[in-house]
Write an enzyme that holds these catalytic residues in place. Structure first.
Site, mmCIF file in Angstrom:
data_model
loop_
_atom_site.group_PDB
_atom_site.id
_atom_site.type_symbol
_atom_site.label_atom_id
_atom_site.label_comp_id
_atom_site.label_asym_id
_atom_site.label_seq_id
_atom_site.Cartn_x
_atom_site.Cartn_y
_atom_site.Cartn_z
ATOM 1 N N CYS A 1 -0.805 8.489 7.073
ATOM 2 C CA CYS A 1 -2.155 8.261 6.565
ATOM 3 C C CYS A 1 -3.100 7.995 7.734
ATOM 4 O O CYS A 1 -2.692 7.474 8.776
ATOM 5 C CB CYS A 1 -2.161 7.073 5.602
ATOM 6 S SG CYS A 1 -1.322 7.403 4.031
ATOM 7 N N CYS B 1 7.961 3.267 5.937
ATOM 8 C CA CYS B 1 7.171 3.004 4.735
ATOM 9 C C CYS B 1 8.054 2.741 3.528
ATOM 10 O O CYS B 1 7.587 2.273 2.501
ATOM 11 C CB CYS B 1 6.229 4.177 4.446
ATOM 12 S SG CYS B 1 7.087 5.721 4.107
ATOM 13 N N CYS C 1 0.835 -1.193 0.000
ATOM 14 C CA CYS C 1 0.000 0.000 0.000
ATOM 15 C C CYS C 1 0.878 1.254 0.000
ATOM 16 O O CYS C 1 0.632 2.206 -0.757
ATOM 17 C CB CYS C 1 -0.924 -0.010 1.217
ATOM 18 S SG CYS C 1 -2.157 1.307 1.235
ATOM 19 N N CYS C 2 1.921 1.251 0.835
ATOM 20 C CA CYS C 2 2.853 2.382 0.871
ATOM 21 C C CYS C 2 3.560 2.551 -0.470
ATOM 22 O O CYS C 2 3.805 3.676 -0.916
ATOM 23 C CB CYS C 2 3.881 2.180 1.978
ATOM 24 S SG CYS C 2 3.249 2.355 3.664
ATOM 25 N N CYS D 1 -3.338 4.598 9.492
ATOM 26 C CA CYS D 1 -2.066 4.120 10.039
ATOM 27 C C CYS D 1 -1.492 5.041 11.105
ATOM 28 O O CYS D 1 -0.312 4.942 11.449
ATOM 29 C CB CYS D 1 -1.052 3.948 8.906
ATOM 30 S SG CYS D 1 -1.591 2.802 7.628
#
Length: 268
Positions: free
Chosen positions: A223, A251, A141-142, A226
């Site tokens: 985010c 990340c 995702c990162c 997170c």
């Protein structure tokens, strides 16, 4: 119990901090050597702009450290571009800083977003909460939301400026003031030896705008899914990816292998 339902929230943590306070009141302190650290940062930013004319960018997360750097860049009138990553998962309070920067400083913030098709494919395959399921999925995702947009921000640029500090975490304890990445790009970390007190003393002294989430005990803001508030006594970055092992808490934006320059690599 699912991985999602078992995740702790800030309100469930023992010794959790109050809902809101004033980050300036809590953290702003003048400490010995502050003026020297500010001047050293000014000198480095000026030299970086000279060494990389038209080819250097501040990659801002819009956190407290980066707001200090943006303030310095603007006040010094340096030809250093300011860019940020709009991951699509940021808090509204974070995004709100972009027009504030542009209005206050007269700067145009470069905004880099992830490729829409990549995000859609990832979410369809793994769901909106994939980051909680495994470290690999969180890092994927990162990669989509941060690393790929960052690569576009840095494309064709010789250098970049970050707000990394040694005090932020054990993983960053040896952050140098200047380093050369494997691809030859130079990375400047002019706040490497600043303390958290220094950051907030500067913000208070110069009335620098900052993310109001810092007043809610979020020293490190990423985010929204997170990031959580930290409890009393927790580490600076404890609210980032709090369900993961401490060693995994990056990340990838600052995981590039680099060569520190001369004596600047010596940690404080």
């Amino acid at each position: 119990m699912s991985a999602i339902s078992s995740l702790p929230t800030s309100s469930a943590l023992p010794g959790a901090a109050p809902a809101a306070s004033s980050a300036i009141a809590l953290y702003a302190r003048h400490t010995e050597g502050y003026e020297e650290r500010v001047q050293a940062t000014i000198d480095q930013l000026r030299q970086a702009a000279i060494d990389h004319p038209g080819s250097i960018v501040q990659a801002t997360s819009l956190g407290a450290e980066d707001m200090v750097l943006t303030d310095l860049i603007a006040k010094l009138g340096l030809p250093i571009a300011v860019g940020t990553l709009q991951t699509g998962k940021l808090h509204a309070q974070t995004v709100a800083l972009i027009p504030q920067i542009e209005s206050r400083y007269g700067l145009q913030v470069e905004v880099y977003s992830p490729r829409e098709e990549a995000v859609v494919h990832f979410v369809r395959r793994h769901g909106e909460k994939a980051m909680y399921e495994s470290i690999d999925l969180r890092k994927n995702c990162c990669q989509i939301r941060k690393l790929e947009p960052l690569s576009r921000m840095l494309d064709s640029r010789e250098a970049w400026v970050t707000g990394l500090r040694r005090e932020q975490s054990a993983n960053r304890g040896a952050v140098p003031l200047r380093e050369t990445e494997a691809n030859g790009r130079v990375k400047y970390n002019p706040l490497a030896d600043w303390t958290w007190n220094d950051i907030w003393h500067y913000i208070a002294t110069h009335n620098v705008p900052y993310n109001e989430l810092h007043d809610q005990f979020m020293p490190s803001i990423g985010c929204e899914p997170c990031t959580r508030a930290i409890a009393v006594g927790e580490e600076f970055r404890a609210g980032r990816w709090w369900w993961e092992d401490e060693k995994a808490k990056e990340c990838g934006l600052h995981a590039v292998q680099a060569t520190p320059s001369r004596d600047e690599a010596v940690a404080a």
